[in-house]
Motif scaffolding. Structure first.
Motif, PDB file in Angstrom:
ATOM      1  N   ALA A  88      -9.359  -2.103   8.590  1.00 42.03           N
ATOM      2  CA  ALA A  88      -9.046  -3.532   8.511  1.00 42.03           C
ATOM      3  C   ALA A  88     -10.299  -4.349   8.244  1.00 42.03           C
ATOM      4  N   LEU A  89     -11.361  -4.050   8.973  1.00 42.05           N
ATOM      5  CA  LEU A  89     -12.608  -4.782   8.795  1.00 42.05           C
ATOM      6  C   LEU A  89     -13.261  -4.415   7.464  1.00 42.05           C
ATOM      7  N   LEU A 122      -3.179   3.421   2.560  1.00 43.47           N
ATOM      8  CA  LEU A 122      -2.185   3.471   3.634  1.00 43.47           C
ATOM      9  C   LEU A 122      -2.254   2.204   4.480  1.00 43.47           C
ATOM     10  N   PHE A 123      -3.469   1.776   4.804  1.00 42.13           N
ATOM     11  CA  PHE A 123      -3.629   0.573   5.624  1.00 42.13           C
ATOM     12  C   PHE A 123      -3.132  -0.664   4.881  1.00 42.13           C
ATOM     13  N   MET A 124      -3.556  -0.830   3.634  1.00 43.16           N
ATOM     14  CA  MET A 124      -3.228  -2.045   2.893  1.00 43.16           C
ATOM     15  C   MET A 124      -1.728  -2.163   2.658  1.00 43.16           C
ATOM     16  N   GLU A 125      -1.072  -1.051   2.328  1.00 46.47           N
ATOM     17  CA  GLU A 125       0.372  -1.108   2.120  1.00 46.47           C
ATOM     18  C   GLU A 125       1.111  -1.352   3.428  1.00 46.47           C
ATOM     19  N   ALA A 126       0.663  -0.708   4.501  1.00 45.10           N
ATOM     20  CA  ALA A 126       1.315  -0.914   5.797  1.00 45.10           C
ATOM     21  C   ALA A 126       1.202  -2.371   6.230  1.00 45.10           C
ATOM     22  N   ALA A 127       0.076  -3.018   5.903  1.00 50.04           N
ATOM     23  CA  ALA A 127      -0.106  -4.428   6.244  1.00 50.04           C
ATOM     24  C   ALA A 127       0.905  -5.307   5.516  1.00 50.04           C
ATOM     25  N   LEU A 128       1.397  -4.825   4.374  1.00 49.99           N
ATOM     26  CA  LEU A 128       2.414  -5.554   3.610  1.00 49.99           C
ATOM     27  C   LEU A 128       3.830  -5.157   4.019  1.00 49.99           C
TER      28      LEU A 128
END
Length: 202
Positions: free
Chosen positions: A108-109, A172-178
């Motif tokens: 995230a950071l 994985l992080f960026m898509e999950a955030a969406l």
């Protein structure tokens, strides 16, 4: 002061005690703001308000917004370096590194600082230098642990494997955030089966 100020960081000017509790509080709060609202929201005034401090005190420790953002980056980079060092020293360093890339708290950071580096040339060089040093460590690890087996089994180079593992973790992080998670479990399984084939469990 706006978080989008073009004022450059003061490379050799560090105001206030490095181990001051007030300085640590300012960095803590700035990181919280970045995580919750993005780096663009981390203005001196916003940070001071969240920390319950006078804005002039924030300026005392960090003369420019870039100084403040760099302090958050430097602390996060040191934490990441320690996590990578632990991964490299583990019994299964490649798998440990893959778990590092899947750590949402760090990703995230990292994503915020990638965006910051793109838009702020004044501090891009420092962020880029750290990323390059991390990549070099990973390449050296893959060369040592996997050797020629990596190219023979996959046709992939150590540098390519480093990019793939980091890129999958970030995606994985960026898509999950969406709210998009379709295919995530399958992607994780693909990577882990690939690693199993390269490095059979003891």
């Amino acid at each position: 002061m706006s978080a989008l100020s073009s004022q450059e960081p003061s490379p050799k000017r560090r105001i206030g005690a490095e181990k001051s509790e007030t300085r640590a509080l300012i960095v803590d709060v700035t990181e919280q703001v970045i995580r919750e609202e993005g780096y663009a929201a981390a203005s001196t005034r916003r940070v001071a308000l969240r920390a319950g401090l006078n804005p002039s005190l924030v300026h005392y420790y960090f003369p420019s917004t870039d100084d403040l953002l760099l302090a958050v980056f430097e602390r996060g980079a040191a934490q990441s370096d320690a996590m990578i060092a632990a991964a490299l020293a583990s019994n299964e360093p490649v798998r440990a590194l893959w778990q590092f890339f899947r750590d949402d708290s760090r990703t995230a950071l990292s994503v915020e600082f990638i965006a910051l580096a793109i838009r702020r040339p004044a501090i891009r060089e420092q962020i880029s230098a750290h990323a390059s040093a991390m990549r070099a460590q990973q390449i050296a690890l893959f060369e040592r642990v996997l050797g020629e087996r990596l190219a023979q089994a996959t046709g992939c180079s150590p540098a390519g494997l480093s990019v793939i593992l980091a890129g999958v973790g970030r995606a994985l992080f960026m898509e999950a955030a969406l709210g998009v998670t379709s295919g995530h479990d399958e992607a994780i399984q693909c990577v882990e089966k690939w690693l199993d084939a390269l490095i059979p469990s003891p």
